[in-house]
Motif scaffolding. Structure first.
Motif, short mmCIF file in Angstrom:
data_model
loop_
_atom_site.label_atom_id
_atom_site.label_comp_id
_atom_site.label_asym_id
_atom_site.label_seq_id
_atom_site.Cartn_x
_atom_site.Cartn_y
_atom_site.Cartn_z
N TRP A 1 0.95 -1.14 0.18
CA TRP A 1 -0.14 0.01 0.26
C TRP A 1 0.78 1.20 0.12
O TRP A 1 1.82 1.34 0.82
CB TRP A 1 -0.86 0.01 1.13
N ASN A 2 0.43 2.21 -0.82
CA ASN A 2 1.48 3.48 -0.98
C ASN A 2 0.71 4.78 -0.39
O ASN A 2 1.22 5.83 -0.41
CB ASN A 2 1.69 3.79 -2.54
N GLY A 3 -0.55 4.38 0.47
CA GLY A 3 -1.15 5.83 1.19
C GLY A 3 -2.40 5.81 0.77
O GLY A 3 -3.05 5.22 -0.18
N GLY A 4 -3.12 6.75 1.39
CA GLY A 4 -4.40 7.09 1.34
C GLY A 4 -5.31 7.45 2.77
O GLY A 4 -4.33 7.51 3.68
N LYS A 5 -6.59 7.34 2.72
CA LYS A 5 -7.18 7.37 4.27
C LYS A 5 -7.24 6.06 4.66
O LYS A 5 -7.92 5.19 4.26
CB LYS A 5 -8.70 8.03 3.80
N MET A 6 -6.62 5.92 6.11
CA MET A 6 -6.86 4.81 6.88
C MET A 6 -7.72 5.20 8.10
O MET A 6 -7.13 5.95 8.87
CB MET A 6 -5.25 4.17 7.44
N VAL A 7 -8.54 4.48 8.15
CA VAL A 7 -9.51 4.41 9.22
C VAL A 7 -9.64 3.26 10.10
O VAL A 7 -9.63 2.36 9.76
CB VAL A 7 -11.10 4.76 8.78
N VAL A 8 -9.22 3.65 11.41
CA VAL A 8 -9.10 2.53 12.46
C VAL A 8 -10.37 2.65 13.17
O VAL A 8 -10.59 3.59 13.95
CB VAL A 8 -7.90 2.62 13.43
N HIS A 9 -11.20 1.62 13.17
CA HIS A 9 -12.73 1.75 13.79
C HIS A 9 -13.11 0.73 14.91
O HIS A 9 -12.53 -0.51 14.47
CB HIS A 9 -13.65 1.69 12.62
N ILE A 10 -13.54 1.23 15.87
CA ILE A 10 -14.36 0.08 16.64
C ILE A 10 -15.90 0.12 16.56
O ILE A 10 -16.41 1.05 16.45
CB ILE A 10 -14.00 0.44 18.02
N THR A 11 -16.45 -1.15 16.34
CA THR A 11 -17.92 -1.06 16.01
C THR A 11 -18.65 -0.82 17.47
O THR A 11 -19.51 0.14 17.49
CB THR A 11 -18.23 -2.57 15.54
N GLU A 12 -18.24 -1.49 18.30
CA GLU A 12 -19.10 -1.31 19.80
C GLU A 12 -18.39 -1.99 20.82
O GLU A 12 -17.57 -2.87 20.53
CB GLU A 12 -20.55 -1.83 19.56
N MET A 13 -18.60 -1.86 22.02
CA MET A 13 -18.09 -2.40 23.23
C MET A 13 -19.23 -3.56 23.69
O MET A 13 -20.13 -3.35 23.46
CB MET A 13 -17.67 -1.55 24.29
N PRO A 14 -18.47 -4.61 24.36
CA PRO A 14 -17.29 -4.88 24.58
C PRO A 14 -16.46 -5.48 23.52
O PRO A 14 -16.90 -6.30 22.67
CB PRO A 14 -17.24 -5.88 25.79
N ILE A 15 -14.97 -5.31 23.61
CA ILE A 15 -14.20 -6.06 22.68
C ILE A 15 -12.82 -6.73 23.44
O ILE A 15 -12.84 -6.17 24.57
CB ILE A 15 -13.56 -5.15 21.47
N LYS A 16 -12.53 -7.51 22.78
CA LYS A 16 -11.21 -8.11 23.18
C LYS A 16 -10.11 -7.18 23.37
O LYS A 16 -9.83 -6.24 22.40
CB LYS A 16 -10.48 -9.21 22.34
N CYS A 17 -9.51 -6.74 24.56
CA CYS A 17 -8.25 -6.06 24.82
C CYS A 17 -8.56 -4.60 24.12
O CYS A 17 -8.34 -4.35 22.83
CB CYS A 17 -6.97 -6.56 23.90
N PRO A 18 -9.28 -3.81 24.95
CA PRO A 18 -9.92 -2.56 24.58
C PRO A 18 -8.84 -1.49 24.05
O PRO A 18 -9.24 -0.65 23.21
CB PRO A 18 -10.65 -2.17 25.63
#
Length: 413
Positions: free
Chosen positions: A145-162
């Motif tokens: 990958w050479n770049g662009g818009k990266m979104v790191v997203h959480i859907t809902e809690m609870p999750i493993k290792c918050p």
């Protein structure tokens, strides 16, 4: 001979199995553990796979290596639990009787819970890193990958290792800096919470890291759907966040066998007494690790602390003695911040993460809520500790299953 049956040979189940094998009378009790996988995964290592910090050999071992002598391993898929009959039915039709049952079936991602998430774009430009396959596929994508818009997203809690999604954003910042393309990557952190961290004090004290690393944050985001055609995630109140690469943490749910058995909540987590780790419904069932509904982190450290405590309650139950309401929700997590630095947080049901030192008052050597190199090396040392001590039921020196108040500034809690 009486039967103690453990469902799930992940972190919690395997740790507890080894603790029990050292304490239970083998002439009176047969211990059996059931898991469908032949492999054991070091799940904290999945965070490092996408960035080529760890490789496959760091996170996978044969599961039977951690089964102690005298204990029985059955490799099969669990179909259904029948608590009234005290039996567990396997997918092949076999039925296993038990006198005491321990549920350690963990949690799993459920991308199908969000419209548009699981489709043609899944594992192409929409990835998870909570599964081995997802982490490896994301690694292969990032290499090219050479770049662009990266979104790191959480859907809902609870999750493993918050804290893992936040760690991912920090490590991505470091990764793209090392590759010389950080100026070509826009990183946005999207969370259903009101801040970056799950605990308000930690969020207040450490929020500077996001601005310092030029990571945008979109809080209070309740996702409705993924628009894969226009490459956007859209919330119920119509906030739209565009992406070229979506790294998401889907809804986390308990094992489907829990749903089939009718003993879980809406997310298939088992209602559990948060202090004894006994099922709220069945006295001869105990629950550990991610399978519980207790209000603490679904993290490896919690599974470790629970295993040390629940083994005592299982022994008490065998002797018809009262259970100890001793588990305090203790969790501690190393939070990777990139550039060979990390921080350590330590908390429980009653106390949020705060500053101080860990594990020994006045000595440490690990600082709390403070970014430095020592916690970073501590996090990587944990991999050796996990494989060689925790899974085998060996106690880690100076680490108590209950949170110590020594060396911490608890006045602000």
């Amino acid at each position: 001979m009486k039967q103690l049956l453990i469902l799930g040979a992940g972190s919690a189940g395997t740790m507890l199995l080894n603790h029990l094998s050292k304490t239970i009378n083998a002439k009176e009790w047969q211990i059996t553990i059931i898991d469908q996988s032949k492999l054991h995964y070091y799940q904290p290592g999945f965070l490092f796979l996408p960035f080529d910090i760890y490789s496959e050999k760091d996170v996978i071992k044969e599961g039977n290596k951690f089964i102690p002598p005298g204990c029985k391993l059955i490799q099969a898929k669990i179909e259904k639990i029948f608590p009234g009959e005290q039996t567990v039915k396997l997918e092949d039709g076999q039925e296993i009787r038990y006198d005491i049952l321990v549920i350690a079936t963990g949690s799993q991602i459920a991308p199908q819970e969000v419209e548009g998430m699981l489709g043609e774009s899944w594992q192409k430009n929409i990835f998870d890193f909570y599964t081995f396959e997802g982490a490896v596929n994301l690694r292969n994508f990032l290499r090219k990958w050479n770049g662009g818009k990266m979104v790191v997203h959480i859907t809902e809690m609870p999750i493993k290792c918050p804290v893992a999604p936040l760690e991912f954003a920090f490590l991505a910042d470091w990764y793209f800096t090392r590759k010389g393309i950080r100026n070509k990557v826009d990183i946005t952190y999207v969370t259903p919470l009101s801040g970056a961290f799950t605990k308000p004090i930690a969020s207040k004290k450490l929020g500077y890291l996001l601005s310092e690393k030029s990571i945008k944050i979109v809080p209070d985001f309740a996702i409705e759907r993924v628009d894969t055609v226009n490459k956007k995630i859209i919330s119920y109140d119509d906030i739209q966040v565009p992406y070229d690469l979506l790294v998401t943490v889907p809804t986390n749910m308990g094992d489907e066998a829990i749903a089939r058995s009718g003993i879980g909540d809406d997310l298939n987590f088992v209602p559990t007494n948060k202090h004894t780790l006994q099922s709220k419904t069945y006295d001869n069932i105990f629950v550990v690790g991610d399978a519980t509904d207790i209000p603490t982190s679904k993290a490896g450290s919690v599974a470790h602390f629970e295993a040390e405590i629940v083994v005592k309650n299982i022994l008490s139950y065998m002797k018809n003695q009262p259970l100890r309401e001793s588990f305090d929700g203790h969790a501690n997590c190393f939070v990777e911040t990139g550039f060979n630095k990390a921080m350590l947080i330590d908390f429980n049901y009653d106390h949020q993460p705060t500053d101080g030192v860990f594990p020994i008052k006045g000595i440490g050597p690990l600082p709390l809520l403070k970014e430095s190199r020592l916690p970073h090396w501590g996090k990587h040392a944990f991999k050796w500790i996990y494989w060689n001590m925790l899974l085998k039921g060996r106690k880690v020196p100076f680490i108590s299953p209950n949170m110590s108040k020594d060396g911490k500034n608890l006045e602000e809690n």
